[in-house]
Design a protein around this motif. Structure first.
Motif, short mmCIF file in Angstrom:
data_model
loop_
_atom_site.label_atom_id
_atom_site.label_comp_id
_atom_site.label_asym_id
_atom_site.label_seq_id
_atom_site.Cartn_x
_atom_site.Cartn_y
_atom_site.Cartn_z
N LEU A 38 -12.03 -3.05 -0.02
CA LEU A 38 -11.17 -3.47 1.08
C LEU A 38 -9.94 -4.22 0.56
O LEU A 38 -8.82 -4.00 1.04
N ALA A 39 -10.13 -5.07 -0.45
CA ALA A 39 -9.01 -5.81 -1.02
C ALA A 39 -8.00 -4.87 -1.67
O ALA A 39 -6.77 -5.03 -1.52
N VAL A 40 -8.49 -3.87 -2.40
CA VAL A 40 -7.59 -2.91 -3.05
C VAL A 40 -6.82 -2.10 -2.02
O VAL A 40 -5.60 -1.87 -2.14
N VAL A 41 -7.52 -1.64 -0.95
CA VAL A 41 -6.84 -0.86 0.09
C VAL A 41 -5.75 -1.68 0.76
O VAL A 41 -4.63 -1.22 0.98
N VAL A 42 -6.11 -2.94 1.11
CA VAL A 42 -5.12 -3.82 1.74
C VAL A 42 -3.91 -4.02 0.83
O VAL A 42 -2.75 -3.95 1.27
N PHE A 43 -4.18 -4.24 -0.43
CA PHE A 43 -3.07 -4.51 -1.35
C PHE A 43 -2.20 -3.27 -1.54
O PHE A 43 -0.98 -3.36 -1.66
N LEU A 44 -2.83 -2.09 -1.56
CA LEU A 44 -2.03 -0.87 -1.69
C LEU A 44 -1.12 -0.68 -0.48
O LEU A 44 0.02 -0.22 -0.61
N VAL A 45 -1.62 -1.02 0.70
CA VAL A 45 -0.78 -0.93 1.90
C VAL A 45 0.40 -1.90 1.79
O VAL A 45 1.56 -1.55 2.07
N VAL A 46 0.11 -3.14 1.38
CA VAL A 46 1.18 -4.14 1.24
C VAL A 46 2.22 -3.68 0.22
O VAL A 46 3.44 -3.76 0.47
N VAL A 47 1.74 -3.19 -0.92
CA VAL A 47 2.66 -2.76 -1.98
C VAL A 47 3.49 -1.57 -1.52
O VAL A 47 4.70 -1.49 -1.80
N ALA A 48 2.88 -0.63 -0.78
CA ALA A 48 3.61 0.55 -0.32
C ALA A 48 4.72 0.15 0.66
O ALA A 48 5.87 0.62 0.56
N VAL A 49 4.39 -0.70 1.62
CA VAL A 49 5.41 -1.14 2.58
C VAL A 49 6.49 -1.97 1.87
O VAL A 49 7.69 -1.83 2.16
N HIS A 50 6.05 -2.81 0.96
CA HIS A 50 7.02 -3.62 0.20
C HIS A 50 7.96 -2.72 -0.61
O HIS A 50 9.17 -3.00 -0.69
N TYR A 51 7.43 -1.66 -1.17
CA TYR A 51 8.26 -0.72 -1.94
C TYR A 51 9.32 -0.08 -1.04
O TYR A 51 10.49 0.06 -1.44
N VAL A 52 8.90 0.33 0.17
CA VAL A 52 9.87 0.93 1.10
C VAL A 52 10.98 -0.06 1.43
O VAL A 52 12.17 0.30 1.44
N ASN A 53 10.60 -1.30 1.69
CA ASN A 53 11.61 -2.31 2.01
C ASN A 53 12.54 -2.60 0.84
O ASN A 53 13.77 -2.70 1.01
N MET A 54 11.98 -2.72 -0.35
CA MET A 54 12.79 -3.05 -1.52
C MET A 54 13.66 -1.86 -1.96
O MET A 54 14.78 -2.05 -2.44
N ARG A 55 13.15 -0.67 -1.79
CA ARG A 55 13.94 0.51 -2.17
C ARG A 55 15.23 0.57 -1.35
O ARG A 55 16.31 0.85 -1.88
N ALA A 56 15.10 0.31 -0.05
CA ALA A 56 16.30 0.28 0.79
C ALA A 56 17.19 -0.90 0.44
O ALA A 56 18.42 -0.79 0.41
N GLY A 57 16.55 -2.06 0.18
CA GLY A 57 17.34 -3.24 -0.16
C GLY A 57 18.13 -3.07 -1.43
O GLY A 57 19.29 -3.49 -1.52
N LEU A 58 17.55 -2.43 -2.43
CA LEU A 58 18.26 -2.21 -3.70
C LEU A 58 19.44 -1.26 -3.53
O LEU A 58 20.39 -1.30 -4.31
N ARG A 59 19.38 -0.41 -2.52
CA ARG A 59 20.48 0.52 -2.26
C ARG A 59 21.52 -0.07 -1.31
O ARG A 59 22.46 0.62 -0.90
N GLY A 60 21.33 -1.35 -0.94
CA GLY A 60 22.31 -2.01 -0.10
C GLY A 60 22.17 -1.73 1.38
O GLY A 60 23.10 -1.99 2.14
N GLY A 61 21.01 -1.18 1.80
CA GLY A 61 20.82 -0.87 3.22
C GLY A 61 19.52 -1.43 3.75
O GLY A 61 18.95 -2.38 3.20
N ARG A 62 19.05 -0.81 4.81
CA ARG A 62 17.79 -1.20 5.42
C ARG A 62 16.91 0.03 5.56
O ARG A 62 17.44 1.15 5.69
N PRO A 63 15.59 -0.14 5.58
CA PRO A 63 14.70 1.02 5.74
C PRO A 63 14.90 1.66 7.09
O PRO A 63 15.32 1.00 8.05
#
Length: 407
Positions: A38-63
């Motif tokens: 359960l901890a690994v699944v939760v963390f993978l969800v957090v990391v995936a959403v965080h990646y989407v947010n940061m990917r847009a942020g690094l490109r100067g935009g929003r997801p």
């Protein structure tokens, strides 16, 4: 590109931090396989959403789904506290802090990070963790969040600097094109006019006075060589001009065309930029006298005034003021007075004008006068053109005498 490299580097560092916190989540397997999975699944969800947010942020935009992606990361961060023992959010809030700092105004993001620290400190203080572990987890929230924010800002600033550098390069290219265009117009105008005049004169004299015709052809060849030299100097970007030398050539050219000339130059040492501006004014004015006026006399004078030197090039050949366009070369300007527009015409140092039209009654300045105004502005002065009451025209330019005035 530099911005692409910076974005890849920042993305790699943020991913490495996310993976490090994921490894820490594996300790939940010590409390049971179900907790660990359960901890690994939760963390993978957090990391995936965080990646989407940061990917847009690094490109100067929003997801695309903003702000839902941020809300999803908040839910995925704090929901496991009700499912897993020991305060699971202590491992995921550092990533959430980075997201909040990136997407919220800095003052609101900082306040949100402060609330996160307060929540985690309270939650862990009353848990089984030792005090030093509680302090560690609380401190990781601002440090990790600030690092993520700094990486995103670093990437964005790098992209902005790269764009600014590209724009400056384009501006430099445009400036060089304008310089070449202006120098070709101002420099070759006189030479081509002289070539045309001497060619016509030689053609008329070739039968009845071959000797004089040969002399005119010789002078034509010399002017053509000077024109070729002008082109080479424009290509090299080197246009050193002397006011005295230009006045001397103007006098010789006008007198050979049947115009009586008087030149009176003030004995003063000028900054290079000011002297070149005055020399260009003489060249442009003489070119227009020959092309568009019916002048019989011309005077070229300079006078020293308070902090400036004034050049006046006057001729008596302005055509009568009429509603028809005498057909001047639109690229040559109206500095010599052939413009059919009556009244004074002036172009300030910024290039604005009033009534110095190249066409009849248009009120639009010719390219020559605009070019002189630009050169005068660079030398801390102005260029104007106006009719005189005696049917003449005066081209005037004032430039700074002191070097510091044009720096």
């Amino acid at each position: 590109m530099v911005s692409s490299s910076a974005r890849r580097l920042s993305s790699a560092l943020i991913t490495a931090v996310s993976c490090a916190y994921t490894v820490i989540a594996l300790v939940y397997f010590l409390q049971g396989a179900l907790y660990g999975v359960l901890a690994v699944v939760v963390f993978l969800v957090v990391v995936a959403v965080h990646y989407v947010n940061m990917r847009a942020g690094l490109r100067g935009g929003r997801p695309p789904a903003f702000p839902l992606t941020v809300l999803l990361q908040v839910v995925a961060t704090y929901l496991p506290d009700f499912l897993l023992p020991g305060g699971m959010s202590a491992l995921t809030t550092p990533l959430l802090a980075g997201t909040l700092l990136v997407y919220l105004p800095l003052r609101w993001g900082g306040a949100a990070v402060g609330l996160i620290m307060l929540y985690e400190g309270t939650l862990l203080w009353f848990g089984p963790q030792a005090a030093h572990l509680t302090l560690f987890y609380v401190v990781t929230v601002p440090t990790t969040g600030t690092m993520i924010y700094a990486l995103v800002r670093f990437t964005r600033v790098t992209a902005e600097l790269e764009q600014a550098r590209a724009e400056l390069a384009d501006a430099a290219v445009l400036k060089e094109r304008v310089r070449i265009s202006r120098d070709l117009h101002d420099g070759l105008g006189r030479s081509l006019t002289a070539i045309a005049l001497k060619g016509d004169l030689a053609g008329r004299l070739i039968d009845r006075d071959p000797g004089t015709a040969r002399a005119e052809v010789g002078e034509l060849v010399q002017v053509a060589r000077e024109a070729a030299q002008d082109v080479r100097q424009v290509a090299r970007g080197y246009r050193a001009m002397s006011l005295a030398g230009e006045v001397g050539r103007a006098v010789a050219l006008l007198e050979s065309s049947g115009v009586s000339v008087q030149a009176h130059l003030a004995d003063v040492t000028l900054p290079t930029r000011s002297e070149e501006a005055l020399a260009w004014a003489v060249r442009e004015g003489v070119t227009n006298v020959l092309r568009h006026s019916r002048a019989t006399t011309c005077t070229i004078t300079t006078s020293l005034q308070e902090g400036t030197i004034r050049l006046e090039l006057a001729n008596d050949g302005a055509p009568p003021d009429s509603g028809t366009d005498p057909g001047p070369d639109p690229g040559a300007g109206t500095a010599s007075g052939p413009s059919p527009a009556s009244g004074p015409s002036a172009v300030s140092g910024s290039g604005s004008s009033a009534g110095a039209g190249a066409g009849a009654g248009t009120g639009a300045p010719g390219a020559g006068l605009v070019s002189l105004a630009e050169r005068a502005a660079q030398a801390g002065g102005t260029a104007t053109g106006s009719r005189t009451g005696q049917g003449g025209f005066v081209l005037a330019m004032e430039v700074a005498v002191r070097r510091e005035a044009v720096s």
